[in-house]
Design a protein around this motif. Structure first.
Motif, PDB file in Angstrom:
ATOM      1  N   TRP A  22       0.838  -1.199   0.000  1.00  0.00           N
ATOM      2  CA  TRP A  22       0.000   0.000   0.000  1.00  0.00           C
ATOM      3  C   TRP A  22       0.878   1.257   0.000  1.00  0.00           C
ATOM      4  O   TRP A  22       0.640   2.207  -0.746  1.00  0.00           O
ATOM      5  CB  TRP A  22      -0.916  -0.029   1.207  1.00  0.00           C
ATOM      6  N   TRP A  23       1.926   1.277   0.855  1.00  0.00           N
ATOM      7  CA  TRP A  23       2.847   2.415   0.881  1.00  0.00           C
ATOM      8  C   TRP A  23       3.596   2.535  -0.442  1.00  0.00           C
ATOM      9  O   TRP A  23       3.808   3.642  -0.946  1.00  0.00           O
ATOM     10  CB  TRP A  23       3.851   2.285   2.029  1.00  0.00           C
ATOM     11  N   LEU A  24       3.993   1.397  -0.998  1.00  0.00           N
ATOM     12  CA  LEU A  24       4.704   1.424  -2.279  1.00  0.00           C
ATOM     13  C   LEU A  24       3.812   1.985  -3.388  1.00  0.00           C
ATOM     14  O   LEU A  24       4.272   2.759  -4.231  1.00  0.00           O
ATOM     15  CB  LEU A  24       5.171   0.009  -2.629  1.00  0.00           C
ATOM     16  N   GLU A  25       2.541   1.637  -3.373  1.00  0.00           N
ATOM     17  CA  GLU A  25       1.602   2.182  -4.357  1.00  0.00           C
ATOM     18  C   GLU A  25       1.419   3.685  -4.150  1.00  0.00           C
ATOM     19  O   GLU A  25       1.304   4.448  -5.112  1.00  0.00           O
ATOM     20  CB  GLU A  25       0.261   1.459  -4.282  1.00  0.00           C
ATOM     21  N   ALA A  73       9.492  17.866   0.337  1.00  0.00           N
ATOM     22  CA  ALA A  73       8.936  17.060  -0.753  1.00  0.00           C
ATOM     23  C   ALA A  73       9.703  15.748  -0.860  1.00  0.00           C
ATOM     24  O   ALA A  73       9.108  14.670  -0.982  1.00  0.00           O
ATOM     25  CB  ALA A  73       9.001  17.830  -2.070  1.00  0.00           C
ATOM     26  N   TYR A  74      11.020  15.820  -0.789  1.00  0.00           N
ATOM     27  CA  TYR A  74      11.838  14.607  -0.845  1.00  0.00           C
ATOM     28  C   TYR A  74      11.587  13.727   0.381  1.00  0.00           C
ATOM     29  O   TYR A  74      11.515  12.501   0.263  1.00  0.00           O
ATOM     30  CB  TYR A  74      13.325  14.954  -0.959  1.00  0.00           C
ATOM     31  N   VAL A  75      11.455  14.332   1.548  1.00  0.00           N
ATOM     32  CA  VAL A  75      11.198  13.566   2.772  1.00  0.00           C
ATOM     33  C   VAL A  75       9.897  12.785   2.649  1.00  0.00           C
ATOM     34  O   VAL A  75       9.853  11.577   2.926  1.00  0.00           O
ATOM     35  CB  VAL A  75      11.165  14.492   4.013  1.00  0.00           C
ATOM     36  N   VAL A  76       8.833  13.433   2.225  1.00  0.00           N
ATOM     37  CA  VAL A  76       7.534  12.767   2.114  1.00  0.00           C
ATOM     38  C   VAL A  76       7.576  11.646   1.087  1.00  0.00           C
ATOM     39  O   VAL A  76       7.179  10.509   1.376  1.00  0.00           O
ATOM     40  CB  VAL A  76       6.420  13.786   1.754  1.00  0.00           C
ATOM     41  N   VAL A  77       8.055  11.943  -0.103  1.00  0.00           N
ATOM     42  CA  VAL A  77       8.040  10.962  -1.184  1.00  0.00           C
ATOM     43  C   VAL A  77       8.921   9.755  -0.852  1.00  0.00           C
ATOM     44  O   VAL A  77       8.500   8.604  -0.997  1.00  0.00           O
ATOM     45  CB  VAL A  77       8.451  11.615  -2.522  1.00  0.00           C
ATOM     46  N   TYR A  78      10.135  10.014  -0.383  1.00  0.00           N
ATOM     47  CA  TYR A  78      11.034   8.890  -0.123  1.00  0.00           C
ATOM     48  C   TYR A  78      10.747   8.190   1.200  1.00  0.00           C
ATOM     49  O   TYR A  78      11.133   7.029   1.371  1.00  0.00           O
ATOM     50  CB  TYR A  78      12.486   9.318  -0.286  1.00  0.00           C
ATOM     51  N   ALA A  79      10.047   8.852   2.121  1.00  0.00           N
ATOM     52  CA  ALA A  79       9.585   8.155   3.328  1.00  0.00           C
ATOM     53  C   ALA A  79       8.575   7.082   2.936  1.00  0.00           C
ATOM     54  O   ALA A  79       8.610   5.958   3.465  1.00  0.00           O
ATOM     55  CB  ALA A  79       8.972   9.139   4.317  1.00  0.00           C
ATOM     56  N   GLU A  80       7.686   7.404   2.009  1.00  0.00           N
ATOM     57  CA  GLU A  80       6.702   6.412   1.563  1.00  0.00           C
ATOM     58  C   GLU A  80       7.379   5.235   0.869  1.00  0.00           C
ATOM     59  O   GLU A  80       7.000   4.084   1.083  1.00  0.00           O
ATOM     60  CB  GLU A  80       5.660   7.069   0.655  1.00  0.00           C
ATOM     61  N   LEU A  81       8.405   5.502   0.077  1.00  0.00           N
ATOM     62  CA  LEU A  81       9.156   4.420  -0.570  1.00  0.00           C
ATOM     63  C   LEU A  81       9.870   3.563   0.474  1.00  0.00           C
ATOM     64  O   LEU A  81       9.802   2.329   0.430  1.00  0.00           O
ATOM     65  CB  LEU A  81      10.169   4.996  -1.568  1.00  0.00           C
ATOM     66  N   ALA A  82      10.553   4.205   1.413  1.00  0.00           N
ATOM     67  CA  ALA A  82      11.284   3.469   2.446  1.00  0.00           C
ATOM     68  C   ALA A  82      10.340   2.632   3.303  1.00  0.00           C
ATOM     69  O   ALA A  82      10.651   1.474   3.638  1.00  0.00           O
ATOM     70  CB  ALA A  82      12.078   4.443   3.320  1.00  0.00           C
ATOM     71  N   LEU A  83       9.197   3.197   3.658  1.00  0.00           N
ATOM     72  CA  LEU A  83       8.210   2.437   4.437  1.00  0.00           C
ATOM     73  C   LEU A  83       7.740   1.213   3.665  1.00  0.00           C
ATOM     74  O   LEU A  83       7.679   0.105   4.214  1.00  0.00           O
ATOM     75  CB  LEU A  83       7.013   3.323   4.795  1.00  0.00           C
ATOM     76  N   GLY A  84       7.419   1.410   2.402  1.00  0.00           N
ATOM     77  CA  GLY A  84       6.946   0.291   1.587  1.00  0.00           C
ATOM     78  C   GLY A  84       7.965  -0.820   1.490  1.00  0.00           C
ATOM     79  O   GLY A  84       7.668  -1.984   1.760  1.00  0.00           O
ATOM     80  N   LEU A  85       9.182  -0.471   1.133  1.00  0.00           N
ATOM     81  CA  LEU A  85      10.226  -1.489   0.983  1.00  0.00           C
ATOM     82  C   LEU A  85      10.569  -2.144   2.312  1.00  0.00           C
ATOM     83  O   LEU A  85      10.724  -3.370   2.389  1.00  0.00           O
ATOM     84  CB  LEU A  85      11.476  -0.872   0.352  1.00  0.00           C
ATOM     85  N   GLY A  86      10.678  -1.339   3.364  1.00  0.00           N
ATOM     86  CA  GLY A  86      11.002  -1.885   4.678  1.00  0.00           C
ATOM     87  C   GLY A  86       9.958  -2.868   5.182  1.00  0.00           C
ATOM     88  O   GLY A  86      10.289  -3.916   5.738  1.00  0.00           O
TER      89      GLY A  86
END
Length: 149
Positions: A22-25, A73-86
């Motif tokens: 869901w986070w990755l999406e 902007a980078y924090v929000v976008v890449y936090a969602e990626l990191a959460l998804g992958l983690g």
């Protein structure tokens, strides 16, 4: 706990992996060029925060986010990626679950007036909480394989 198909720990891992997807999406569907080059995501959030019925939300946004829109902007976008992958691979899972829970609560407060967003953020926060207290990293995770937590 045993169930018909999977153990209780495995069902919690399924829940954790689903939340990660869901986070990755959420990360995948973002217009990254818009967020990073045109500042559309932070501009939208500034508009929402500026009209928010709680003054603390506007003040917090003006203090923390507004002075550094590109960084945020980078924090929000890449936090969602990191959460998804983690969450998918189960790496630093408790940290990812707490981080995701906090991010969903932040989104929930920011979008307090938008019922369409509330359902998604409330469900993601609930899943994060259940996966956290159920220690969903006990099965199918790098944390378990490495003996972390």
């Amino acid at each position: 706990m045993e169930t018909i198909w999977l153990s209780g720990a495995e069902w919690l891992a399924v829940l954790r992996i689903g939340l990660g997807l869901w986070w990755l999406e959420s990360w995948r569907h973002k217009d990254k060029k818009g967020w990073f080059e045109r500042g559309t995501g932070i501009a939208w959030a500034a508009d929402v925060a500026g009209k928010h019925k709680w003054g603390a939300v506007k003040n917090g946004f003006d203090t923390i986010v507004a002075p550094r829109p590109k960084t945020m902007a980078y924090v929000v976008v890449y936090a969602e990626l990191a959460l998804g992958l983690g969450l998918i691979v189960g790496f630093l899972t408790p940290i990812a679950l707490v981080g995701g829970l906090l991010l969903n609560l932040l989104y929930l407060v920011l979008m307090i007036h938008d019922w369409a967003e509330q359902g998604q953020n409330a469900m993601m926060a609930l899943i994060s909480f259940i996966a956290l207290v159920g220690m969903s990293w006990q099965s199918w995770s790098l944390d378990n394989a490495m003996g972390l937590f």
